[in-house]
Every structure is written in C-alpha cells, then in structure tokens.
Design a protein around this motif. Sequence first.
Motif, mmCIF file in Angstrom:
data_model
loop_
_atom_site.group_PDB
_atom_site.id
_atom_site.type_symbol
_atom_site.label_atom_id
_atom_site.label_comp_id
_atom_site.label_asym_id
_atom_site.label_seq_id
_atom_site.Cartn_x
_atom_site.Cartn_y
_atom_site.Cartn_z
ATOM 1 N N GLU A 13 0.811 -0.829 0.353
ATOM 2 C CA GLU A 13 -0.216 -0.403 -0.122
ATOM 3 C C GLU A 13 0.668 0.963 0.178
ATOM 4 O OE1 GLU A 13 -3.853 -1.207 2.669
ATOM 5 O OE2 GLU A 13 -2.237 -1.601 3.573
ATOM 6 N N THR A 14 1.162 1.892 -1.247
ATOM 7 C CA THR A 14 2.169 3.300 -1.137
ATOM 8 C C THR A 14 1.302 4.129 -0.129
ATOM 9 O OG1 THR A 14 0.322 3.646 -3.459
ATOM 10 C CG2 THR A 14 2.372 2.557 -3.898
ATOM 11 N N LYS A 15 0.169 4.648 0.128
ATOM 12 C CA LYS A 15 -0.438 5.228 0.652
ATOM 13 C C LYS A 15 -0.633 5.379 2.018
ATOM 14 C CE LYS A 15 -3.216 7.083 -3.232
ATOM 15 N NZ LYS A 15 -4.866 8.000 -3.875
ATOM 16 N N ASN A 16 -0.213 5.954 2.789
ATOM 17 C CA ASN A 16 0.109 5.106 4.146
ATOM 18 C C ASN A 16 -1.069 6.439 5.272
ATOM 19 O OD1 ASN A 16 0.985 3.936 6.071
ATOM 20 N ND2 ASN A 16 2.833 5.418 7.266
ATOM 21 N N THR A 17 -2.435 7.104 4.729
ATOM 22 C CA THR A 17 -2.613 8.561 5.229
ATOM 23 C C THR A 17 -3.938 7.856 6.061
ATOM 24 O OG1 THR A 17 -4.527 8.930 3.522
ATOM 25 C CG2 THR A 17 -2.591 10.135 4.005
ATOM 26 N N TYR A 18 -3.958 8.115 7.031
ATOM 27 C CA TYR A 18 -5.272 7.920 8.161
ATOM 28 C C TYR A 18 -6.955 7.947 7.274
ATOM 29 C CZ TYR A 18 -2.794 7.983 12.155
ATOM 30 O OH TYR A 18 -1.825 7.366 13.505
ATOM 31 N N PHE A 19 -6.417 9.469 6.233
ATOM 32 C CA PHE A 19 -8.159 9.340 5.573
ATOM 33 C C PHE A 19 -8.410 7.651 3.947
ATOM 34 C CE2 PHE A 19 -9.657 10.873 1.703
ATOM 35 C CZ PHE A 19 -11.222 10.918 1.393
ATOM 36 N N HIS A 20 -7.494 8.069 3.839
ATOM 37 C CA HIS A 20 -7.343 6.714 2.960
ATOM 38 C C HIS A 20 -7.175 5.390 3.582
ATOM 39 C CE1 HIS A 20 -4.353 3.684 1.346
ATOM 40 N NE2 HIS A 20 -5.618 3.739 -0.439
ATOM 41 N N ASP A 21 -7.360 5.065 4.557
ATOM 42 C CA ASP A 21 -7.572 3.715 5.385
ATOM 43 C C ASP A 21 -8.776 4.077 5.294
ATOM 44 O OD1 ASP A 21 -5.113 3.071 5.794
ATOM 45 O OD2 ASP A 21 -4.267 3.555 7.124
ATOM 46 N N PHE A 22 -9.137 5.034 6.105
ATOM 47 C CA PHE A 22 -11.027 5.086 6.524
ATOM 48 C C PHE A 22 -11.566 5.301 5.056
ATOM 49 C CE2 PHE A 22 -15.053 7.280 6.911
ATOM 50 C CZ PHE A 22 -15.185 7.144 7.912
ATOM 51 N N ALA A 23 -11.400 5.512 4.508
ATOM 52 C CA ALA A 23 -12.355 5.658 2.781
ATOM 53 C C ALA A 23 -12.255 4.337 1.987
ATOM 54 C CB ALA A 23 -11.729 7.189 1.833
ATOM 55 N N THR A 24 -10.506 3.263 1.909
ATOM 56 C CA THR A 24 -10.825 2.324 1.537
ATOM 57 C C THR A 24 -11.628 0.983 2.522
ATOM 58 O OG1 THR A 24 -8.524 2.233 2.974
ATOM 59 C CG2 THR A 24 -8.549 2.423 0.145
ATOM 60 N N ALA A 25 -11.622 1.399 3.514
ATOM 61 C CA ALA A 25 -12.640 0.031 3.988
ATOM 62 C C ALA A 25 -13.551 1.207 4.071
ATOM 63 C CB ALA A 25 -12.073 0.653 5.901
ATOM 64 N N PHE A 26 -13.825 1.606 4.113
ATOM 65 C CA PHE A 26 -15.607 2.827 4.266
ATOM 66 C C PHE A 26 -16.119 1.454 2.402
ATOM 67 C CE2 PHE A 26 -18.564 5.002 1.936
ATOM 68 C CZ PHE A 26 -19.814 5.312 3.264
ATOM 69 N N LEU A 27 -15.455 2.107 1.286
ATOM 70 C CA LEU A 27 -15.683 2.102 0.488
ATOM 71 C C LEU A 27 -16.150 0.057 0.363
ATOM 72 C CD1 LEU A 27 -14.264 4.210 -2.293
ATOM 73 C CD2 LEU A 27 -16.189 4.609 -1.312
ATOM 74 N N LEU A 28 -14.936 -0.608 0.211
ATOM 75 C CA LEU A 28 -14.712 -1.999 0.836
ATOM 76 C C LEU A 28 -16.003 -2.348 1.218
ATOM 77 C CD1 LEU A 28 -13.839 -4.596 -0.699
ATOM 78 C CD2 LEU A 28 -12.245 -4.509 1.345
ATOM 79 N N THR A 29 -16.734 -1.881 1.779
ATOM 80 C CA THR A 29 -17.811 -2.458 2.841
ATOM 81 C C THR A 29 -18.861 -2.594 2.082
ATOM 82 O OG1 THR A 29 -16.383 -2.054 5.230
ATOM 83 C CG2 THR A 29 -18.940 -2.290 4.969
ATOM 84 N N LEU A 30 -19.125 -0.662 1.799
ATOM 85 C CA LEU A 30 -20.298 -0.214 0.894
ATOM 86 C C LEU A 30 -20.356 -1.442 -0.006
ATOM 87 C CD1 LEU A 30 -22.437 2.057 1.351
ATOM 88 C CD2 LEU A 30 -21.130 3.048 0.263
ATOM 89 N N SER A 31 -19.415 -1.655 -0.543
ATOM 90 C CA SER A 31 -19.982 -2.469 -1.982
ATOM 91 C C SER A 31 -20.789 -3.976 -1.179
ATOM 92 C CB SER A 31 -18.674 -3.140 -2.553
ATOM 93 O OG SER A 31 -17.392 -4.215 -1.342
#
Length: 210
Positions: free
Chosen positions: A103-121
């Motif tokens: 995972e190249t990105k290491n921000t909290y926002f990226h962690d939050f957003a990707t988990a949110f979208l993965l669950t939303l799918s």
Amino acid sequence: MLELTGKGLLIGILVSAPMGPVGILCVQRTLSKGRWHGFVSGLGAALSDVAYAAVTSLCMGLVVNFVEAYLQQLELFGAAVLGVFGLYLLRSNPVRSLRKSRETKNTYFHDFATAFLLTLSNVLIVFLYIGLFAHFSFVLPARSWWETANGLAGIALGAVCWWFFITFLVSRLQRWFNIRGIHLLNRIVGAIILLLVFAQICYSFIFTAF
C-alpha cells in the motif's frame, strides 16, 4: 430504550465480528502500519455498516403492518437467515482470500475511505441485517424514530467497540499473532450464532404451544 440500545450493541458486534476481506484488511494494517491505522480502517467499515443498518431499518419501517401481522414468521425467517450465515462462517476460511499487496498511501483518510468503500460494496449485508432485526425484534411498529435512532447508535457503538478490541488485541499479540487464527475466530462466531438460532426456534415453538 436501554434494551433497544443493548440489542443494537449486540447486532453491531455480530455484524462486525466475522473476519471477511475488511476484517483481514484491518488486521493487515494493524500489523504493518500500527494499531491506529487498523482502528481507523475499522471506523470506515463501521460507518458503512451503520448506513446499511439505517437503510434496512427505514425499509422495514415502511412495511410496519406486514411486520406486525407476521412477526413470528419473520422471526423464524430471521433465524433461518442467521443459521445459514452461521454455517457459512463455520465452513469458510477467509485466509484463502488473503492477497498480500503493498500500500503506497499511508494516511488515515486513505485507510478510512478504502475500508468504507470496500464494506459499502457488500450489498448482501442488508439481508443479514433483515435477519438480525427480525431475530431481535429490532424494528417494530410501536417504536418511535428516537428509539430507532438510539438502536442505530447502539449498532455504531458495538461496531466501534469491536474494532477497538480486535486492533488492540492484534497489536498486543503482534509477535505471536497468526493470521490463520482468524479462521478459528470465524468458527467461534458461527457457533455462537447457531446457538442463538436454536434458542430462538425453541422459544418460538414454546410460545406457539402455549
């Protein structure tokens, strides 16, 4: 009202506890980035879960007359849904779907957003909520919007508590943690769900008999 919040708390934990792709993602981030990256990822998943819970609650509220007329049948249907879900957890091995990636990105926002979208799918979670709501009589015609809101707050609290606990546990046991232990966790959760289903079916038949 406290009873409904307690039910919501339990529902939030039951929805969050099974370790699918999102759970593995949170564990991975806890191990590779640190506890708080894993926890923030869990918060993203929790927000998505609460959104689906709110939608499910609203849709069930639109058919209150149907729910009131067929409450016992819906409870049995909910037990059946939970039973299938519990059997799936007992038989599934989420580790097989694990794919290591950088995972190249290491921000909290990226962690939050990707988990949110993965669950939303995962739209199928709606059916799990329908089963849980029917099983715990979470949505009833007599409930006000304020009571329902408190119940949804309980779901959010349950999900947050779960992710706080699991990321804390993984971070503390990081040296000895085996990712394959997730399989055992799924088996335990599946067994608990099946016990709840058995208790619900017994209660329904006893209630009908008397």
